[in-house]
Design an enzyme around this catalytic site. Sequence first.
Site, mmCIF file in Angstrom:
data_model
loop_
_atom_site.group_PDB
_atom_site.id
_atom_site.type_symbol
_atom_site.label_atom_id
_atom_site.label_comp_id
_atom_site.label_asym_id
_atom_site.label_seq_id
_atom_site.Cartn_x
_atom_site.Cartn_y
_atom_site.Cartn_z
ATOM 1 N N ASP A 1 -9.834 5.740 -2.606
ATOM 2 C CA ASP A 1 -8.679 6.205 -3.373
ATOM 3 C C ASP A 1 -9.199 6.860 -4.649
ATOM 4 O O ASP A 1 -10.393 7.120 -4.776
ATOM 5 C CB ASP A 1 -7.742 5.028 -3.687
ATOM 6 N N GLU B 1 0.815 -1.219 0.000
ATOM 7 C CA GLU B 1 0.000 0.000 0.000
ATOM 8 C C GLU B 1 0.844 1.262 0.000
ATOM 9 O O GLU B 1 0.503 2.244 -0.654
ATOM 10 C CB GLU B 1 -0.960 0.009 1.189
ATOM 11 N N TYR C 1 -6.817 6.270 3.698
ATOM 12 C CA TYR C 1 -6.890 5.206 2.701
ATOM 13 C C TYR C 1 -6.105 3.967 3.138
ATOM 14 O O TYR C 1 -6.634 2.847 3.174
ATOM 15 C CB TYR C 1 -6.377 5.668 1.316
ATOM 16 N N CYS D 1 -20.164 -2.427 -19.100
ATOM 17 C CA CYS D 1 -20.231 -2.260 -17.648
ATOM 18 C C CYS D 1 -21.556 -2.784 -17.093
ATOM 19 O O CYS D 1 -22.628 -2.429 -17.589
ATOM 20 C CB CYS D 1 -20.078 -0.785 -17.285
#
Length: 356
Positions: A137, A36, A119, A201
């Site tokens: 994010d 991360e 985050y 989508c």
Amino acid sequence: MKPDFTRKLLQWNKDSNTRSMPWKGEKNPYRIWLSEIILQQTRVEQGLAYYQKFIETFPTIQHLADAPEKEVFKCWEGLGYYTRCKNLIATAKKVAYELNGVFPSTYESIKELKGIGPYTAAAIASFAFNEPKAVVDGNVQRVLSRYFGISTPIDTTTGKKLYQELAQALIDTDQPAAYNQAIMDFGAVICKPQSPLCAICVQNQDCEAFKHDLVKQLPVKEKTLVKSTRWLYYFIIVSDDEVYIRQRKGKDIWENLHEFVLYEAEGPVHTAFQELPFLNGFLGDIPFSIWHISKMFKQQLTHQTINGQFITVDISKPLPTGSGYFQVSKAQLSDYPFPRFINMFLEETASPARLF
DNA sequence: AAGCCGGGGAC
DNA sequence: GTCCCAGGCTT
């Protein structure tokens, strides 16, 4: 009752998400944390090799904590945002030496660590400890902004709060890790910044941006980037087989990395040796001869354009102490982390050894 | 709240 | 060239 968005997202994740990354499904908090930090403001493709190298070099947080700082920075060299590396080291030492090697296990305690904000704390808490804390994010902001047709700028206090609350309301509390992973993958693979795959989508019938043809306009960013241009003239001062460098300090680019003797000009140097007064002042009465003047190098950073040249200078006796720079043999030079701008010169020079 | 911190890839 | 990336810290 799950929101429709959440249900369809997890369905997509189960059926169609083929995105694969080494830390996916990882439960080791050290590895999750490391990945991360590396990936903050960094594309997965760019961070991947660094992650592998770090895991190889520092298999545990204890290894990382025990390592010399220079070695850790050398591993980070070229990745950018070097404060991340400094904070990485500080947190490794904190966990290894003060927390008995046990990584904190709750969102609030994780967020106390250096280099970890909302985050990253949410990512570690959910991935490693199954805490239902939603990650927000750039991917998540984009997905939510488009799906709900929100034009509140993402780079404002109001916007950040709004997206954080919205994301938290949408998370599947039964499987927070899967949900957080899924929404980021979805943003990276389907709801991309440019040319999103709206046609395929699974959310397109419910997506406000798609329905109203606002996909290209969302999300909204308020602040515009201010750019500056700088001119850096580096003197490679050579004495016998040694060259002078220093570690950069102060709040500027490339903090903690190394550099040669620097003269920064206000603008481009028009004559060949406008920077000569600096060199005379720096060397005092030490005789010198100029061996080589490089071409003008240029590097585009996010917020700065760097221009500069490298001037190799031979001196007949060592600098007096207190110059702020120290001597390194040319063979040891590669042990020190340098900014890409300097490595561009070191790498491009056909035969760098000749210059020293 | 605003400014700052790298480097790279896609367009 | 412009945008943006698994953001966070300082002022």
